[in-house]
Scaffold this motif. Structure first.
Motif, PDB file in Angstrom:
ATOM      1  N   ALA A  28      13.795  97.935   8.732  1.00 27.96           N
ATOM      2  CA  ALA A  28      13.682  99.171   7.949  1.00 27.96           C
ATOM      3  C   ALA A  28      12.219  99.458   7.628  1.00 27.96           C
ATOM      4  N   LEU A  29      11.458  98.421   7.280  1.00 29.89           N
ATOM      5  CA  LEU A  29      10.041  98.605   6.984  1.00 29.89           C
ATOM      6  C   LEU A  29       9.293  99.103   8.217  1.00 29.89           C
ATOM      7  N   SER A  30       9.660  98.582   9.374  1.00 30.21           N
ATOM      8  CA  SER A  30       9.009  99.024  10.606  1.00 30.21           C
ATOM      9  C   SER A  30       9.295 100.493  10.899  1.00 30.21           C
ATOM     10  N   LEU A  31      10.500 100.967  10.568  1.00 28.87           N
ATOM     11  CA  LEU A  31      10.831 102.369  10.781  1.00 28.87           C
ATOM     12  C   LEU A  31      10.002 103.280   9.879  1.00 28.87           C
ATOM     13  N   ILE A  32       9.584 102.767   8.721  1.00 28.01           N
ATOM     14  CA  ILE A  32       8.767 103.540   7.794  1.00 28.01           C
ATOM     15  C   ILE A  32       7.296 103.551   8.218  1.00 28.01           C
ATOM     16  N   GLU A  90      21.918 104.289  16.077  1.00 25.04           N
ATOM     17  CA  GLU A  90      21.997 104.956  14.774  1.00 25.04           C
ATOM     18  C   GLU A  90      20.701 104.807  13.980  1.00 25.04           C
ATOM     19  N   ALA A  91      19.860 103.854  14.357  1.00 23.88           N
ATOM     20  CA  ALA A  91      18.599 103.654  13.652  1.00 23.88           C
ATOM     21  C   ALA A  91      17.653 104.837  13.835  1.00 23.88           C
ATOM     22  N   ARG A  92      17.867 105.644  14.866  1.00 16.98           N
ATOM     23  CA  ARG A  92      17.014 106.814  15.086  1.00 16.98           C
ATOM     24  C   ARG A  92      17.066 107.768  13.897  1.00 16.98           C
ATOM     25  N   ALA A  93      18.250 107.943  13.331  1.00 21.07           N
ATOM     26  CA  ALA A  93      18.399 108.840  12.180  1.00 21.07           C
ATOM     27  C   ALA A  93      17.603 108.320  10.986  1.00 21.07           C
ATOM     28  N   VAL A  94      17.564 107.000  10.822  1.00 21.49           N
ATOM     29  CA  VAL A  94      16.796 106.406   9.729  1.00 21.49           C
ATOM     30  C   VAL A  94      15.307 106.689   9.933  1.00 21.49           C
ATOM     31  N   ALA A  95      14.818 106.510  11.163  1.00 18.36           N
ATOM     32  CA  ALA A  95      13.412 106.766  11.463  1.00 18.36           C
ATOM     33  C   ALA A  95      13.062 108.234  11.221  1.00 18.36           C
ATOM     34  N   ALA A 198      21.367 101.254   5.283  1.00 11.10           N
ATOM     35  CA  ALA A 198      21.831 102.114   6.381  1.00 11.10           C
ATOM     36  C   ALA A 198      21.923 101.339   7.689  1.00 11.10           C
ATOM     37  N   LEU A 199      20.931 100.494   7.971  1.00  9.44           N
ATOM     38  CA  LEU A 199      20.962  99.702   9.205  1.00  9.44           C
ATOM     39  C   LEU A 199      22.100  98.681   9.173  1.00  9.44           C
ATOM     40  N   ASP A 203      25.561  98.148  11.609  1.00 10.23           N
ATOM     41  CA  ASP A 203      26.079  96.898  12.182  1.00 10.23           C
ATOM     42  C   ASP A 203      27.545  96.695  11.817  1.00 10.23           C
ATOM     43  N   ILE A 204      27.895  97.021  10.581  1.00 13.24           N
ATOM     44  CA  ILE A 204      29.286  96.878  10.142  1.00 13.24           C
ATOM     45  C   ILE A 204      30.187  97.823  10.922  1.00 13.24           C
TER      46      ILE A 204
END
Length: 232
Positions: A28-32, A90-95, A198-199, A203-204
């Protein structure tokens, strides 16, 4: 600093840092980071070009070095994020959310952006010191991702004072800097927690881990992180 060429498959979480939550918090930190570092670069470059008073040679040189190093930091994290999104689309939406939030900071005055840049760099230095000196936050020191984070932490410590030197040269008051530090802390903590959640939720939903197992992992991660939080 290269990140692993391995491309994790969808539904197979890359627990490179020991456990799910431990790994996803760094993910998550890397996405920020790329958007955040772009903000830092733009802020200091803007100040350098708009500064009404002459800038001493030493500070000017330090700002230019800061900008070069931050640009260097962005590239491996962009690749890191590409690997993450390949394995967990789905991590794209977080980024994208992180990019939108950071873009909102561009509406602030240059003085406030300088104060926030100094605050974010201070928080980054505190975290980098913990990673470099204690290593508790990195469970597996031999993984490609852990090596990337350790390299980044040492790079951040090299220019930890530049943004605060700029804030001092810009004449910002202690009150402004303290207010900016409170804002930056609240912003970083809330977003890091939201994006980590969110990440993990991705996974869940993919069936890689159950809700109960994720909850247990989160509790254990919180307890293991207490020594680091106390020091920071």
């Amino acid at each position: 600093m290269p990140i692993s060429d391995a491309r994790p498959r969808r539904g197979k979480p890359l627990f490179w840092n020991g456990t799910l939550v431990h790994s996803r918090s760094f993910d998550a930190l890397s996405l920020i980071l790329p958007a955040g570092e772009a903000f830092l670069i733009d802020t200091l470059e803007t100040w350098r070009t708009r500064c009404a008073m002459p800038i001493d040679t030493a500070l000017d040189s330090e700002v230019q070095r800061f900008v070069r190093e931050e640009r260097t930091h962005r590239q491996p994290h962009v690749r890191y994020n590409d690997v993450l999104i390949t394995g967990l689309p789905e991590a794209r939406a977080v980024a994208e959310r992180a990019n939108r939030v950071t873009a909102e900071l561009d509406k602030l005055s240059l003085q406030m952006k300088i104060a926030l840049a100094a605050a974010f760099e201070h928080l980054t230095a505190v975290l980098s010191e913990e990673i470099d000196s204690h290593g508790i936050l990195l469970a597996d020191g031999e993984s490609h991702a852990a090596k990337l984070w350790r390299w980044h932490a040492r790079e951040e410590l090299r220019h930890r004072d530049v943004a605060i030197d700029v804030a001092t040269r810009a004449g910002l008051s202690r009150g402004t800097l303290r207010f900016a530090l409170l804002l930056a802390t609240a912003y970083l903590l809330s977003d890091l927690m939201r994006y980590t959640f969110a990440l993990c939720l991705c996974d869940i939903r993919s069936g890689s881990i159950t809700r109960r197992a994720a909850a247990v992992d989160a509790a254990r991660f919180s307890l293991r992180s207490l020594p680091s939080l106390v020091r920071m």
